[in-house]
Design a protein around this motif. Sequence first.
Motif, mmCIF file in Angstrom:
data_model
loop_
_atom_site.group_PDB
_atom_site.id
_atom_site.type_symbol
_atom_site.label_atom_id
_atom_site.label_comp_id
_atom_site.label_asym_id
_atom_site.label_seq_id
_atom_site.Cartn_x
_atom_site.Cartn_y
_atom_site.Cartn_z
ATOM 1 N N CYS A 171 0.839 -1.159 -0.002
ATOM 2 C CA CYS A 171 0.044 -0.129 0.059
ATOM 3 C C CYS A 171 0.742 1.306 -0.057
ATOM 4 O O CYS A 171 1.732 1.385 0.864
ATOM 5 C CB CYS A 171 -0.914 -0.092 1.357
ATOM 6 S SG CYS A 171 -1.897 1.424 1.415
ATOM 7 N N ASN A 206 -0.299 4.061 0.816
ATOM 8 C CA ASN A 206 -0.613 5.076 1.880
ATOM 9 C C ASN A 206 -0.005 4.643 3.378
ATOM 10 O O ASN A 206 0.607 5.495 4.206
ATOM 11 C CB ASN A 206 -2.240 4.771 2.142
ATOM 12 C CG ASN A 206 -2.913 5.877 3.014
ATOM 13 O OD1 ASN A 206 -2.581 7.091 3.164
ATOM 14 N ND2 ASN A 206 -3.743 5.271 3.897
ATOM 15 N N CYS A 207 0.046 3.388 3.501
ATOM 16 C CA CYS A 207 0.644 2.949 4.840
ATOM 17 C C CYS A 207 1.807 2.169 4.933
ATOM 18 O O CYS A 207 2.385 1.683 5.895
ATOM 19 C CB CYS A 207 -0.390 2.319 5.700
ATOM 20 S SG CYS A 207 -0.910 0.559 5.050
ATOM 21 N N ALA A 208 2.404 1.675 3.509
ATOM 22 C CA ALA A 208 3.423 0.887 3.241
ATOM 23 C C ALA A 208 3.352 -0.425 3.964
ATOM 24 O O ALA A 208 4.375 -0.972 4.205
ATOM 25 C CB ALA A 208 4.671 1.675 3.828
ATOM 26 N N ALA A 209 2.221 -1.144 4.132
ATOM 27 C CA ALA A 209 2.047 -2.332 4.626
ATOM 28 C C ALA A 209 1.550 -3.132 3.404
ATOM 29 O O ALA A 209 0.798 -2.741 2.500
ATOM 30 C CB ALA A 209 0.931 -2.410 5.724
ATOM 31 N N GLU A 256 -2.892 -7.662 4.080
ATOM 32 C CA GLU A 256 -3.381 -7.229 5.724
ATOM 33 C C GLU A 256 -4.502 -6.409 6.009
ATOM 34 O O GLU A 256 -4.871 -6.384 7.078
ATOM 35 C CB GLU A 256 -2.024 -6.904 6.474
ATOM 36 C CG GLU A 256 -0.870 -7.990 6.425
ATOM 37 C CD GLU A 256 0.459 -7.320 7.144
ATOM 38 O OE1 GLU A 256 0.355 -6.368 7.604
ATOM 39 O OE2 GLU A 256 1.363 -8.135 7.104
ATOM 40 N N ARG A 283 -4.548 -3.023 6.663
ATOM 41 C CA ARG A 283 -4.306 -2.156 7.777
ATOM 42 C C ARG A 283 -4.953 -0.895 7.811
ATOM 43 O O ARG A 283 -5.213 -0.241 8.819
ATOM 44 C CB ARG A 283 -2.983 -1.845 7.976
ATOM 45 C CG ARG A 283 -2.114 -3.053 8.531
ATOM 46 C CD ARG A 283 -0.714 -2.845 8.665
ATOM 47 N NE ARG A 283 0.103 -3.952 9.076
ATOM 48 C CZ ARG A 283 1.399 -4.037 9.287
ATOM 49 N NH1 ARG A 283 2.088 -2.935 9.176
ATOM 50 N NH2 ARG A 283 2.063 -4.955 9.412
ATOM 51 N N CYS A 284 -5.327 -0.003 6.732
ATOM 52 C CA CYS A 284 -5.794 1.120 6.733
ATOM 53 C C CYS A 284 -7.107 1.109 5.659
ATOM 54 O O CYS A 284 -7.145 -0.052 4.967
ATOM 55 C CB CYS A 284 -4.791 2.269 5.975
ATOM 56 S SG CYS A 284 -4.637 2.043 4.259
ATOM 57 N N CYS A 303 -6.051 0.057 2.005
ATOM 58 C CA CYS A 303 -5.755 -1.251 1.663
ATOM 59 C C CYS A 303 -7.120 -2.166 1.685
ATOM 60 O O CYS A 303 -7.262 -2.837 0.699
ATOM 61 C CB CYS A 303 -5.043 -1.674 3.151
ATOM 62 S SG CYS A 303 -3.355 -1.194 2.867
ATOM 63 N N ARG A 304 -7.969 -1.705 2.710
ATOM 64 C CA ARG A 304 -9.161 -2.790 2.705
ATOM 65 C C ARG A 304 -10.119 -2.566 1.451
ATOM 66 O O ARG A 304 -10.606 -3.458 0.871
ATOM 67 C CB ARG A 304 -10.069 -2.198 3.799
ATOM 68 C CG ARG A 304 -9.406 -2.983 5.109
ATOM 69 C CD ARG A 304 -10.321 -2.731 6.373
ATOM 70 N NE ARG A 304 -10.454 -1.480 6.794
ATOM 71 C CZ ARG A 304 -9.631 -0.846 7.691
ATOM 72 N NH1 ARG A 304 -8.483 -1.509 8.114
ATOM 73 N NH2 ARG A 304 -9.667 0.433 8.053
#
Length: 63
Positions: free
Chosen positions: A8, A10-13, A17, A19-20, A23-24
């Motif tokens: 992502c 936005n959150c670099a995850a 997962e 997380r934000c 991502c979802r």
Amino acid sequence: MTYDRLVCANCAAPVSEGRCPVCRANRERLQQGNFFAGLNPMTLIALLAVLVAAVALLAHQTA
């Protein structure tokens, strides 16, 4: 491409997962948008091999 390898912005995850909210949302879009998104690459290669074999068999029978 499967979403389990995406990162992502936005959150670099990992997107898988979730997380934000970004991502979802992207994970949901990828899951709903394409039937083949949930399949791993080896399954897609196996399906392609079966398709090529079926076409070759059909061409051999009609010739």
